[in-house]
Design a protein around this motif. Structure first.
Motif, short mmCIF file in Angstrom:
data_model
loop_
_atom_site.label_atom_id
_atom_site.label_comp_id
_atom_site.label_asym_id
_atom_site.label_seq_id
_atom_site.Cartn_x
_atom_site.Cartn_y
_atom_site.Cartn_z
N ARG A 1 0.83 -1.20 0.00
CA ARG A 1 0.00 0.00 0.00
C ARG A 1 0.87 1.26 0.00
O ARG A 1 0.59 2.23 -0.72
N ARG A 2 1.94 1.25 0.80
CA ARG A 2 2.83 2.41 0.83
C ARG A 2 3.55 2.59 -0.50
O ARG A 2 3.73 3.73 -0.96
N ARG A 3 3.94 1.51 -1.15
CA ARG A 3 4.58 1.61 -2.46
C ARG A 3 3.63 2.21 -3.49
O ARG A 3 4.02 3.10 -4.27
N PHE A 4 2.39 1.74 -3.48
CA PHE A 4 1.42 2.26 -4.45
C PHE A 4 1.12 3.74 -4.18
O PHE A 4 0.99 4.54 -5.12
N GLU A 5 0.99 4.11 -2.93
CA GLU A 5 0.73 5.51 -2.61
C GLU A 5 1.90 6.40 -3.02
O GLU A 5 1.70 7.53 -3.48
N ALA A 6 3.13 5.90 -2.88
CA ALA A 6 4.31 6.70 -3.24
C ALA A 6 4.35 6.96 -4.75
O ALA A 6 4.53 8.10 -5.19
N VAL A 7 4.18 5.91 -5.56
CA VAL A 7 4.24 6.10 -7.01
C VAL A 7 3.03 6.89 -7.50
O VAL A 7 3.12 7.68 -8.45
N ASN A 8 1.87 6.69 -6.85
CA ASN A 8 0.68 7.44 -7.25
C ASN A 8 0.84 8.92 -6.92
O ASN A 8 0.42 9.79 -7.69
#
Length: 199
Positions: A98-105
């Motif tokens: 979830r943190r990875r997706f939020e960072a790239v988003n």
């Protein structure tokens, strides 16, 4: 310097030869002088507009390249999370994904926001530079009108032509942004095509 010297110079005298062979001085009309005297003034804002367009195009291309890369990261992270959901559940890596997706988003959102801001600022900046150039040309032309070097009707027609340039300049900036986005996307495609073939 050439514009001011041309404006300050008196109207030249032309020599007209009559049928009997005698000559008499005759002043050249102001309309014929105005095109020569103001030809440098017509390009007052052209270098500044070209410089501004060059900076804007660089910004468009840089932001478009970042958006292409960030979209690839969003797609990659989402694909890994969806296709590898079993592995994610086994290692309880839901929070990490979830943190990875939020960072790239978030990176993608910032890149799109910068591109939108650049598009919003570019057109007013170009029009402001063109307005300054128009003001400089108007100042020189008004001085020439007061000194009876050009006719009033020629001055008004020239100012009307200058004002008609604002619309095409605005459309040029809008088209330039789309072209830079297409160039950035095409560069990414050709970069993949130019990769050496796997053995």
């Amino acid at each position: 310097h050439g514009v001011y010297s041309c404006m300050r110079s008196p109207s030249p005298l032309a020599t007209a030869t009559t049928i009997s062979g005698s000559t008499s001085p005759r002043p050249i009309s102001a309309a014929s002088d105005s095109s020569t005297c103001h030809s440098p003034a017509k390009l007052v804002a052209a270098p500044l507009i070209g410089l501004v367009m060059r900076v804007i195009n660089r910004r468009f291309r840089a932001y478009s390249t970042r958006i292409q890369a960030s979209m690839g990261d969003v797609t990659r992270v989402a694909k890994e999370s969806i296709e590898g959901q079993r592995v994610v559940k086994v290692f309880t890596a839901e929070e990490s994904q979830r943190r990875r997706f939020e960072a790239v988003n978030e990176l993608n959102r910032r890149s799109n926001e910068k591109l939108i801001n650049a598009k919003a600022i570019s057109s007013p900046v170009v029009q402001m530079v063109a307005a300054f150039g128009l003001a400089a040309v108007m100042a020189l032309a008004i001085r020439s009108v007061l000194e009876n070097q050009i006719a009033v009707d020629g001055f008004l027609s020239y100012i009307a032509a200058m004002l008609m340039l604002m619309g095409p300049l605005r459309r040029l900036v809008n088209v330039s942004g789309q072209i830079q986005q297409a160039i950035a996307a095409g560069a990414g495609i050709f970069e993949v095509l130019d990769e050496p073939a796997e053995p």
